[in-house]
Design an enzyme around this catalytic site. Structure first.
Site, PDB file in Angstrom:
ATOM      1  N   LYS A 142       0.822  -1.220   0.000  1.00  0.00           N
ATOM      2  CA  LYS A 142       0.000   0.000   0.000  1.00  0.00           C
ATOM      3  C   LYS A 142       0.851   1.264   0.000  1.00  0.00           C
ATOM      4  CE  LYS A 142      -4.329  -2.027   1.102  1.00  0.00           C
ATOM      5  NZ  LYS A 142      -5.337  -2.415   2.074  1.00  0.00           N
ATOM      6  N   ARG A 178      -3.373 -10.461   4.661  1.00  0.00           N
ATOM      7  CA  ARG A 178      -3.764 -10.454   3.243  1.00  0.00           C
ATOM      8  C   ARG A 178      -2.591  -9.868   2.452  1.00  0.00           C
ATOM      9  NH1 ARG A 178      -6.001  -7.067  -0.493  1.00  0.00           N
ATOM     10  NH2 ARG A 178      -7.587  -7.965  -1.860  1.00  0.00           N
TER      11      ARG A 178
HETATM   12  N1  HH2 Z   1      -7.310  -4.104   0.615  1.00  0.00           N
HETATM   13  C1  HH2 Z   1      -7.609  -4.148  -0.694  1.00  0.00           C
HETATM   14  C2  HH2 Z   1      -8.692  -4.919  -1.144  1.00  0.00           C
HETATM   15  N2  HH2 Z   1      -9.428  -5.668  -0.292  1.00  0.00           N
HETATM   16  N3  HH2 Z   1      -9.853  -6.434   1.909  1.00  0.00           N
HETATM   17  C3  HH2 Z   1      -9.568  -6.414   3.214  1.00  0.00           C
HETATM   18  N4  HH2 Z   1     -10.283  -7.149   4.068  1.00  0.00           N
HETATM   19  N5  HH2 Z   1      -8.534  -5.648   3.708  1.00  0.00           N
HETATM   20  C4  HH2 Z   1      -7.761  -4.873   2.912  1.00  0.00           C
HETATM   21  O1  HH2 Z   1      -6.851  -4.183   3.428  1.00  0.00           O
HETATM   22  C5  HH2 Z   1      -8.041  -4.853   1.509  1.00  0.00           C
HETATM   23  C6  HH2 Z   1      -9.118  -5.671   1.030  1.00  0.00           C
HETATM   24  C7  HH2 Z   1      -6.810  -3.342  -1.658  1.00  0.00           C
HETATM   25  O2  HH2 Z   1      -5.722  -4.075  -2.140  1.00  0.00           O
HETATM   26  P1  HH2 Z   1      -5.644  -4.825  -3.562  1.00  0.00           P
HETATM   27  O3  HH2 Z   1      -6.654  -5.922  -3.635  1.00  0.00           O
HETATM   28  O4  HH2 Z   1      -4.251  -5.239  -3.789  1.00  0.00           O
HETATM   29  O5  HH2 Z   1      -5.944  -3.708  -4.612  1.00  0.00           O
HETATM   30  P2  HH2 Z   1      -7.222  -3.322  -5.457  1.00  0.00           P
HETATM   31  O6  HH2 Z   1      -8.312  -2.976  -4.511  1.00  0.00           O
HETATM   32  O7  HH2 Z   1      -6.764  -2.141  -6.282  1.00  0.00           O
HETATM   33  O8  HH2 Z   1      -7.595  -4.506  -6.300  1.00  0.00           O
END
Ligand code: HH2
Length: 278
Positions: free
Chosen positions: A213, A255
């Protein structure tokens, strides 16, 4: 058994902040998921809608079109990792559960779709309730908390937990997440990570998602005397540092994009703390 669980991220999206477009084709997503399972992922979190700051919402049909083939193939692949669906939509969750998902990861904490709580309750799957200030399109513009960010996030999670239980979701099936980067400045994220033990008093497992992040890019840049945040592919050291510290402060589900590295870092942390049962 390790005192923590690793949730590998499988983004079937064109626009995720760190790996958008890399795994949009079902075959690529599948190969990636297999690799994460082989690296030690206990759970695989399939996401078909980016929640990065500024992201535009995706229609339910499109989300399903992306996620379902991957979920179905993974459910049949017998990888030994539990399948999780990262969605705020009840229709998406219901179809994913039908296809084999056993966890609903709802970043809106059951606020995005009035039918979501009922779907989770009726199916008996587990769910993750996450704190987010505002919505992805605008959440990082001027995140502001009236009082103390940790107190506010804790009160929110407590209220959402009560709401979920009242809706018929068994308490033991619920995980909580402070939502690192979701409507939070660098300082907000650091306060939440530093005082994570205060959220553990809610009595539910805490899930943490710091992987790659932006705040890690900002802090990493400072370490090198740079002004521009480090790019996502250089945020791995920061990701591991936060996973280890969060574990020490009571988080138990991580995660992450890079499962092997997190598995190693957390194994060392657990052994150092004498928490690995050896
Ligand atoms: N962060 C993201 C997405 N889903 N779910 C939970 N429970 N906690 C988190 O911190 C979280 C999440 C964002 O990360 P990422 O999936 O890598 O990116 P994007 O939302 O751009 O697909």
């Amino acid at each position: 058994m390790a005192p923590y669980r690793l949730m590998g991220i499988v983004n079937v999206t064109p626009d995720s902040f760190s790996d958008g477009g890399r795994f949009l084709a079902p075959a690529d997503a599948l190969e990636h998921a297999r690799a994460l399972a082989a690296e030690g992922a206990d759970m695989l979190d399939i996401g078909a809608e980016s929640t990065r700051p500024g992201a535009e919402p995706v229609a339910a049909e499109e989300e399903l079109r992306r996620a379902l083939p991957v979920l179905e193939a993974l459910a049949g692949a017998g990888l030994g990792a539990e399948l999780s669906i990262d969605t705020t939509k009840a229709a998406g969750a219901a179809a994913a559960i039908e296809a084999g998902a056993r966890v609903v990861n709802d970043v809106s904490a059951l606020r995005g779709d009035p039918a979501m709580a009922g779907v989770v309750a009726a199916s008996g799957v587990r769910c993750c309730l996450m704190h987010m200030l505002g919505e992805p399109r605008t959440m990082q513009l001027h995140p502001r908390y009236e009082g103390d960010v940790v107190d506010e996030v804790k009160a929110f999670l407590e209220e959402r937990l009560a709401f979920a239980v009242a809706a018929g979701i068994a308490e033991e099936r619920i995980m909580l997440d402070p939502g690192i980067g979701f409507g939070k400045t660098v300082e907000h994220n650091l306060a939440l990570l530093g005082r994570l033990d205060e959220l553990c008093t809610l009595g539910r497992p805490i899930l943490i998602g710091t992987s790659r992040k932006r705040f890690l890019g900002v802090l990493g840049a400072r370490a090198h005397g740079l002004t521009e945040p480090l790019p996502a592919d250089r945020r791995q050291p920061g990701t591991l540092a936060t996973c280890v510290l969060a574990f020490e402060r009571g988080a138990s589900i991580f995660r992450v994009h890079e499962v092997a590295a997190a598995a190693e870092a957390l194994a060392v942390a657990a052994a150092t703390l004498g928490a690995d049962g050896r």
